[in-house]
Write a protein that holds these residues in place. Structure first.
Motif, short mmCIF file in Angstrom:
data_model
loop_
_atom_site.label_atom_id
_atom_site.label_comp_id
_atom_site.label_asym_id
_atom_site.label_seq_id
_atom_site.Cartn_x
_atom_site.Cartn_y
_atom_site.Cartn_z
N UNK A 143 0.83 -1.22 -0.03
CA UNK A 143 0.05 0.02 -0.05
C UNK A 143 0.74 1.21 -0.15
N UNK A 144 1.97 1.28 -0.87
CA UNK A 144 2.74 2.46 -0.56
C UNK A 144 3.00 3.22 -1.95
N UNK A 145 2.21 3.12 -2.81
CA UNK A 145 2.18 3.71 -4.33
C UNK A 145 1.75 5.27 -4.07
N UNK A 192 2.96 11.65 -3.41
CA UNK A 192 3.86 10.76 -2.78
C UNK A 192 3.41 10.46 -1.26
N UNK A 193 3.47 9.40 -0.81
CA UNK A 193 3.27 9.13 0.56
C UNK A 193 4.30 9.53 1.41
N UNK A 194 4.15 9.95 2.60
CA UNK A 194 5.01 10.43 3.56
C UNK A 194 5.26 9.10 4.53
N UNK A 195 6.62 8.55 4.22
CA UNK A 195 6.95 7.30 5.04
C UNK A 195 6.93 7.48 6.35
N UNK A 196 7.15 8.76 6.95
CA UNK A 196 7.18 9.19 8.29
C UNK A 196 5.82 8.98 9.04
N UNK A 197 4.73 8.91 8.27
CA UNK A 197 3.73 8.85 8.98
C UNK A 197 2.91 7.42 8.63
N UNK A 198 3.58 6.57 8.46
CA UNK A 198 2.85 5.26 8.17
C UNK A 198 2.75 4.55 9.42
N UNK A 199 1.34 4.14 9.46
CA UNK A 199 1.00 3.09 10.61
C UNK A 199 0.32 1.71 9.79
N UNK A 200 0.53 0.65 10.42
CA UNK A 200 0.23 -0.68 9.97
C UNK A 200 -0.98 -1.19 10.43
#
Length: 306
Positions: A143-145, A192-200
């Motif tokens: 889910x990172x696109x 683009x997604x901010x990788x610092x804001x990712x939660x799983x």
């Protein structure tokens, strides 16, 4: 635009129906193979397959989307784009590269929050006040696109994962069609997604659904609603396992965490804060019933949940 839609459960049906009604041509549908369901364990087609068949659309049911025969058929169809909603299997590079405009995924969270299989459940359980849905370009990563569109939705106090997902599936279908319209018109925006804001949001296991009664009442309420309807929040009274459906938070604290009070009209349970009042429960192997009726049927209605 010629599209091949991928999806499997009821959640994906609003998107398929919206696409069929749109200006785009759904030339085929990809779904998971028939599975056994119900008490009779009869082999049944997925909800998406049933809708596609009613509309006379070709249905592809590969054991895996990496199957060479499936990939060959997808190349023959030559779709411009492949929208995907809750398909249930990973799409690898060989399939991703076939449609000229790629694969476009509808995901039920505001990405990059709650990447994974259970975004709605995890959002409710975490106490989020707002969630939503995102359309993004599918890649091999989880889910990172890049995100192509977003809607937001308030989490209502009475929401379960089931009711919230139902609303998001309808609103998300409109978002998906809108994104495909803009892709075809060549004016789609990309974020683009901010990788610092990712939660799983990994898939919920049965053990994840077990209620911890030493938590605050608010957290237990959210936990139960996030696990409803599946996998179902549960607890144990001695050696009896029982599923707990949405409950009510009381105004006072009269019991220790996990302690159960069986009354004529209600069943209360203690938490780390105020008590909660049970609504419907489902003893193992039985149908759902009112908690007070369940309590009256117990040979020894006393003790604590664990």
């Amino acid at each position: 635009m010629r599209i091949v839609f991928a999806g499997t459960p009821e959640t994906a049906v609003p998107s398929l129906e919206a696409l069929i009604a749109s200006r785009h041509e759904v030339v085929a549908v990809v779904t998971r193979p028939d599975a056994r369901a119900g008490r009779g364990r009869t082999l049944s087609a997925s909800p998406v397959a049933e809708v596609a068949e009613r509309h006379g659309i070709e249905v592809l049911k590969p054991a895996t989307p990496s199957d060479p025969d499936f990939l060959d058929r997808l190349r023959e169809i030559a779709p411009d784009c492949c929208p995907i909603v809750a398909y249930g299997a990973l799409i690898r590079r060989a399939a991703l590269d076939i449609p000229e405009l790629g694969w476009v995924n509808l995901h039920f969270s505001v990405l990059p929050a709650w990447r994974g299989a259970a975004p709605v459940q995890r959002s409710i359980m975490a106490g989020d006040e707002v969630t939503g849905a995102s359309v993004f370009s599918l890649t091999e990563g989880l889910d990172e696109g890049p995100v192509l569109g977003v809607i937001t939705e308030l989490v209502k106090p009475e929401d379960t994962a089931g009711t919230l997902l139902e609303r998001l599936s309808v609103e998300g279908a409109r978002l998906l069609v809108d994104a495909l319209d803009h892709i075809e018109d060549g004016d789609i925006g990309v974020q683009q997604q901010d990788e610092e804001l990712v939660s799983l949001a990994p898939k919920l296991t049965t053990e994840d659904a077990r209620i911890a009664w030493n938590r605050p009442a608010f957290a237990i309420d959210r936990h139960v609603r996030g696990c409803t309807p599946a996998p179902g929040a549960w607890t144990e009274l001695g050696d009896l396992r029982v599923k707990i459906e949405p409950l009510t938070i009381a105004d006072e604290s009269t019991l220790e965490p996990g302690q159960v009070s069986f009354g004529k009209k209600e069943v209360r349970v203690g938490t780390a804060t105020t008590d909660v009042v049970l609504g419907t429960v489902r003893p193992h192997g039985k149908k759902p019933m009112d908690a007070a009726d369940w309590g009256r049927g117990l040979s020894d209605p006393a003790g604590s949940f664990s």
